[in-house]
Design a protein around this motif. Structure first.
Motif, PDB file in Angstrom:
ATOM      1  N   TYR A  27     -11.526  62.464  25.517  1.00  0.00           N
ATOM      2  CA  TYR A  27     -11.193  61.102  25.922  1.00  0.00           C
ATOM      3  C   TYR A  27     -10.093  61.080  26.975  1.00  0.00           C
ATOM      4  N   ALA A  28      -9.208  62.076  26.936  1.00  0.00           N
ATOM      5  CA  ALA A  28      -8.211  62.175  28.006  1.00  0.00           C
ATOM      6  C   ALA A  28      -8.902  62.436  29.341  1.00  0.00           C
TER       7      ALA A  28
ATOM      8  N   PRO B  75      -0.460  68.316  22.269  1.00  0.00           N
ATOM      9  CA  PRO B  75       0.048  67.360  21.284  1.00  0.00           C
ATOM     10  C   PRO B  75       0.477  66.025  21.883  1.00  0.00           C
ATOM     11  N   ASP B  76       0.909  66.005  23.153  1.00  0.00           N
ATOM     12  CA  ASP B  76       1.356  64.734  23.729  1.00  0.00           C
ATOM     13  C   ASP B  76       0.198  63.750  23.903  1.00  0.00           C
ATOM     14  N   MET B  77      -1.042  64.231  23.817  1.00  0.00           N
ATOM     15  CA  MET B  77      -2.178  63.313  23.885  1.00  0.00           C
ATOM     16  C   MET B  77      -2.206  62.373  22.681  1.00  0.00           C
ATOM     17  N   LEU B  78      -1.616  62.819  21.557  1.00  0.00           N
ATOM     18  CA  LEU B  78      -1.591  61.978  20.364  1.00  0.00           C
ATOM     19  C   LEU B  78      -0.739  60.739  20.584  1.00  0.00           C
ATOM     20  N   GLU B  79       0.221  60.827  21.494  1.00  0.00           N
ATOM     21  CA  GLU B  79       1.100  59.693  21.758  1.00  0.00           C
ATOM     22  C   GLU B  79       0.379  58.580  22.492  1.00  0.00           C
TER      23      GLU B  79
ATOM     24  N   ALA C 127      -9.825  52.292  24.383  1.00  0.00           N
ATOM     25  CA  ALA C 127     -10.925  53.180  24.766  1.00  0.00           C
ATOM     26  C   ALA C 127     -11.644  52.644  25.967  1.00  0.00           C
ATOM     27  N   LEU C 128     -12.443  53.495  26.598  1.00  0.00           N
ATOM     28  CA  LEU C 128     -13.170  53.094  27.797  1.00  0.00           C
ATOM     29  C   LEU C 128     -14.193  52.037  27.485  1.00  0.00           C
ATOM     30  N   PRO C 129     -14.418  51.100  28.389  1.00  0.00           N
ATOM     31  CA  PRO C 129     -15.509  50.144  28.182  1.00  0.00           C
ATOM     32  C   PRO C 129     -16.847  50.851  28.245  1.00  0.00           C
TER      33      PRO C 129
ATOM     34  N   GLY D 278     -10.729  59.766  34.678  1.00  0.00           N
ATOM     35  CA  GLY D 278     -11.684  59.454  35.726  1.00  0.00           C
ATOM     36  C   GLY D 278     -13.045  60.092  35.601  1.00  0.00           C
ATOM     37  N   ARG D 279     -13.312  60.781  34.483  1.00  0.00           N
ATOM     38  CA  ARG D 279     -14.596  61.441  34.248  1.00  0.00           C
ATOM     39  C   ARG D 279     -14.816  62.614  35.222  1.00  0.00           C
TER      40      ARG D 279
END
Length: 335
Positions: free
Chosen positions: A304-305, A319-323, A329-331, A310-311
């Motif tokens: 998801y990151a 771990p910082d992605m948890l923040e 979420a993306l449409p 931008g795909r």
């Protein structure tokens, strides 16, 4: 709460739940009662079901914000069956949410002893049930007549672990492989791959084109992996690759970039070109005995990151992605 009488909802949506503004279940369809590990009436919906996509759905207010989008859920207790769902607000703080098994319907029929009466009469799963019953009867007859033909049994087992459309492994095979690696303490890496813009191909060019795209993407993944790696199709346009004993970020980075580049190449279908891309989340085992579910979750977070960035790119989990879990979420989820 609903413009439809309860009995009508039970008939046309046997896996629905009517939620109060506090997020408690006022009523639920008969099939949902059948598969739930605990009584549903009066229970808090999010204590029975884990909404793991979109992330960070842990309150009724956040659940209402997902209205109209496809939800990915699983039961918190008992058999952790993956489910799909969609929610509609009643305009008064409550909601109706309708669930289905998606491509896990065959496993669900086996696990919960479901029959055609547990589905809406118009549900295509009913037709699948008849096919499953016919296949089961045929397999029973075959086993009784061919008990000494070990080759046939091996072939049948292989089919049970293979996705019929792409020829890759299926979710069952992936779970077995992950369990083996985790119990052995073997280092490995996970790639969670989602095909960007696949839905547009299906919607504009038809499912035959979509199937051609899936087979092409699967072929690329098979060509980019080694004999001991596992490439599996785990959803409509979702794949997971397990790289046995490979934790080098440099090699994983090269593999991810190469697969994205190859998947972006146009796929010919009926004199037209199908164009998609791929987003990839990568997780690397950090402990001697990693947890399979946690590895899949961290790869999903990294995916998801990549989507948010931008795909058509990849991201390693950190771990910082948890923040950023409260980031919307993306449409048009996984478009």
């Amino acid at each position: 709460m609903s413009c439809f009488p309860d009995r009508m909802l039970h008939q046309i949506c046997p896996m629905h739940a009517v939620l109060t503004p506090t997020g408690h279940i006022r009523q639920a369809g008969p099939t949902l009662h059948k598969i739930a590990p605990t009584p549903l009436a009066g229970a808090r919906f999010l204590e029975i079901f884990d909404v793991y996509r979109p992330r960070a759905v842990d309150s009724m207010a956040q659940l209402l914000q997902t209205e109209g989008r496809k939800l990915h859920l699983r039961l918190r207790g008992g058999i952790r069956t993956p489910l799909k769902g969609i929610l509609v607000s009643d305009g008064q703080g409550g909601a109706v949410i309708n669930l289905s098994f998606g491509i896990a319907v065959v496993d669900a029929v086996r696990d919960y002893a479901l029959t055609s009466t547990d589905f809406a009469p118009t549900d295509l799963a009913v037709e699948m049930l008849y096919l499953v019953e016919a296949k089961s009867a045929a397999m029973d007859a075959s086993r009784s007549l061919n008990t000494r033909l070990q080759g046939a049994m091996v072939a049948a087992e292989e089919r049970a672990y293979t996705d019929t459309l792409t020829g890759l492994r299926n979710r069952r095979a992936l779970d077995v492989a992950l369990d083996r690696l985790c119990r052995a303490g073997q280092p490995f890496a996970l790639m969670h791959i989602d095909l960007d813009f696949f839905k547009q191909v299906n919607d504009t060019m038809g499912h035959a084109a979509g199937d051609q795209v899936l087979r092409t993407a699967a072929r690329i993944m098979a060509e980019e992996t080694r004999k001991d790696d596992i490439a599996a199709r785990v959803g409509g346009d979702e794949f997971v690759i397990v790289f046995d004993a490979l934790t080098s970020r440099t090699r994983l980075r090269d593999l991810a970039a190469r697969m994205i580049a190859r998947i972006e190449e146009p796929v010919a279908h009926d004199d037209r070109s199908c164009r998609i891309s791929a987003s990839i989340g990568i997780a690397i085992s950090e402990s001697e005995q990693p947890d399979a579910a946690q590895m899949l979750e961290t790869a999903d977070i990294a995916l998801y990151a990549a989507k948010r960035a931008g795909r058509a790119r990849f991201r390693f989990f950190s771990p910082d992605m948890l923040e950023t879990s409260d980031t919307p979420a993306l449409p048009a989820a996984r478009a």
